[in-house]
Write a protein that holds these residues in place. Structure first.
Motif, PDB file in Angstrom:
ATOM      1  N   ILE A 162       0.860  -1.192   0.000  1.00 27.00           N
ATOM      2  CA  ILE A 162       0.000   0.000   0.000  1.00 27.00           C
ATOM      3  C   ILE A 162       0.893   1.238   0.000  1.00 27.00           C
ATOM      4  N   GLY A 163       0.813   2.015  -1.058  1.00 26.57           N
ATOM      5  CA  GLY A 163       1.633   3.221  -1.156  1.00 26.57           C
ATOM      6  C   GLY A 163       0.780   4.468  -1.269  1.00 26.57           C
ATOM      7  N   GLY A 164       1.417   5.606  -1.177  1.00 28.35           N
ATOM      8  CA  GLY A 164       0.714   6.874  -1.269  1.00 28.35           C
ATOM      9  C   GLY A 164       0.171   7.148  -2.657  1.00 28.35           C
ATOM     10  N   SER A 165       0.751   6.512  -3.686  1.00 29.04           N
ATOM     11  CA  SER A 165       0.290   6.755  -5.066  1.00 29.04           C
ATOM     12  C   SER A 165      -0.300   5.511  -5.715  1.00 29.04           C
ATOM     13  N   GLY A 166       0.123   4.318  -5.290  1.00 23.54           N
ATOM     14  CA  GLY A 166      -0.392   3.094  -5.895  1.00 23.54           C
ATOM     15  C   GLY A 166      -0.443   1.946  -4.902  1.00 23.54           C
ATOM     16  N   ILE A 167      -1.336   0.989  -5.179  1.00 22.07           N
ATOM     17  CA  ILE A 167      -1.465  -0.227  -4.367  1.00 22.07           C
ATOM     18  C   ILE A 167      -1.245  -1.395  -5.304  1.00 22.07           C
ATOM     19  N   LYS A 168      -0.233  -2.215  -5.007  1.00 19.43           N
ATOM     20  CA  LYS A 168       0.139  -3.274  -5.934  1.00 19.43           C
ATOM     21  C   LYS A 168       0.375  -4.572  -5.179  1.00 19.43           C
ATOM     22  N   VAL A 188      -3.201  -0.772  -8.787  1.00 18.97           N
ATOM     23  CA  VAL A 188      -4.335   0.140  -8.881  1.00 18.97           C
ATOM     24  C   VAL A 188      -3.929   1.448  -8.201  1.00 18.97           C
ATOM     25  N   LEU A 189      -4.329   2.576  -8.760  1.00 20.12           N
ATOM     26  CA  LEU A 189      -4.007   3.871  -8.140  1.00 20.12           C
ATOM     27  C   LEU A 189      -4.635   3.969  -6.749  1.00 20.12           C
ATOM     28  N   THR A 190      -3.890   4.547  -5.820  1.00 19.85           N
ATOM     29  CA  THR A 190      -4.411   4.778  -4.470  1.00 19.85           C
ATOM     30  C   THR A 190      -5.572   5.764  -4.549  1.00 19.85           C
ATOM     31  N   PRO A 191      -6.714   5.432  -3.936  1.00 17.35           N
ATOM     32  CA  PRO A 191      -7.862   6.349  -4.010  1.00 17.35           C
ATOM     33  C   PRO A 191      -7.570   7.671  -3.303  1.00 17.35           C
ATOM     34  N   ASP A 192      -8.291   8.701  -3.709  1.00 17.41           N
ATOM     35  CA  ASP A 192      -8.149  10.025  -3.100  1.00 17.41           C
ATOM     36  C   ASP A 192      -9.544  10.515  -2.719  1.00 17.41           C
ATOM     37  N   PRO A 193      -9.831  10.726  -1.433  1.00 16.73           N
ATOM     38  CA  PRO A 193      -8.920  10.576  -0.284  1.00 16.73           C
ATOM     39  C   PRO A 193      -8.639   9.110   0.040  1.00 16.73           C
ATOM     40  N   ALA A 194      -7.435   8.862   0.586  1.00 15.45           N
ATOM     41  CA  ALA A 194      -6.990   7.499   0.880  1.00 15.45           C
ATOM     42  C   ALA A 194      -7.460   7.079   2.277  1.00 15.45           C
ATOM     43  N   THR A 195      -8.785   6.974   2.420  1.00 18.04           N
ATOM     44  CA  THR A 195      -9.379   6.574   3.701  1.00 18.04           C
ATOM     45  C   THR A 195      -9.268   5.056   3.876  1.00 18.04           C
ATOM     46  N   PRO A 196      -9.396   4.555   5.100  1.00 17.45           N
ATOM     47  CA  PRO A 196      -9.301   3.109   5.314  1.00 17.45           C
ATOM     48  C   PRO A 196     -10.262   2.306   4.439  1.00 17.45           C
ATOM     49  N   ASP A 197     -11.545   2.687   4.397  1.00 19.96           N
ATOM     50  CA  ASP A 197     -12.514   1.928   3.603  1.00 19.96           C
ATOM     51  C   ASP A 197     -12.155   1.913   2.126  1.00 19.96           C
TER      52      ASP A 197
END
Length: 246
Positions: free
Chosen positions: A8-14, A32-41
């Protein structure tokens, strides 16, 4: 033996399944791109998407960009602050149907992989891995043992959080030349070296693929400086290793 690792990264999740005998991904990673805002859910939704992309139903190791103790986030530098206090291990496990989940700091995961399979293999002195990405992550090893959650990217450097000046994101945001950015990284490494006197710096993160563009420009550091061998797969491999160990 295979275990699934997700980074889990600030810009992508791989993520991808990992062969733990060889320290290699067994299939091409899914990102997949990290969602914005990057909330837990929102982030856990993406983590589940990445895991299910492979039809994986076994144990999962996951990294997180912040301090992790007993599976719970204590800091959240480059994701939503609502992560602080979240039991990530429990949340991800529940959303994946109760599979065992192990969570650790992202740079610690990358460091564990590099020490076992990569640039740190066989080194028993003080070794520091630094991931230069959205922020700066760190993993500190002495005698081959990890000192977890060091977060050296938040050291103060000339009045600023070091990662605000020397991360890969800072280079891109400020459109810095490789030479200008290398000088900033050099100042940061000199500061870390003054504090810990490592024998080896391993430089990881996505920018490690371009190490030839900036590492030769760094001068005056006594420690050996090398790029991470597993490059940007190190977090996935280290996450899977941690899950297997647990």
């Amino acid at each position: 033996m295979q275990i699934f690792g997700v980074d889990i990264g600030g810009s992508g999740i791989k993520g991808a399944p990992v062969d733990l005998d060889r320290g290699e991904l067994t299939q091409e990673r899914h990102k997949v791109l990290t969602p914005d805002p990057a909330t837990p859910d929102a982030v856990v939704d993406v983590v589940c998407e990445v895991v299910r992309h492979f039809g994986w139903t076994g144990p999962v190791g996951a990294t997180f960009p912040g301090v992790i103790t007993n599976g719970t986030a204590r800091t959240a530098a480059n994701v939503d602050k609502s992560w602080i206090g979240t039991d990530i291990r429990k949340l991800v496990s529940e959303r994946l149907g109760g599979v065992p989940v192990t969570v650790l700091n992202d740079a610690d995961a990358a460091g564990v992989a590099e020490m076992h399979f990569g640039a740190g293999r066989g080194r028993t002195g003080t070794v520091i891995l630094l991931t230069l990405g959205t922020g700066i992550g760190s993993a500190l090893f002495t005698g081959g043992h990890l000192v977890p959650n060091t977060e050296l990217g938040h050291l103060e450097l000339r009045g600023h959080d070091a990662e605000k000046k020397a991360s890969s994101k800072a280079r891109e945001d400020e459109d810095l030349s490789w030479e200008h950015w290398a000088r900033r990284v050099q100042k940061y490494l000199a500061h870390v070296e003054m504090l810990f006197s490592p024998e080896l710096f391993i430089i990881g993160g996505g920018v490690s693929r371009k190490a030839h563009k900036f590492l030769p420009l760094i001068e005056g550091i006594a420690a050996e400086i090398v790029p991470a061998q597993l490059q940007n797969d190190a977090g996935i491999v280290g996450a899977a290793m941690a899950a297997a160990e647990e």
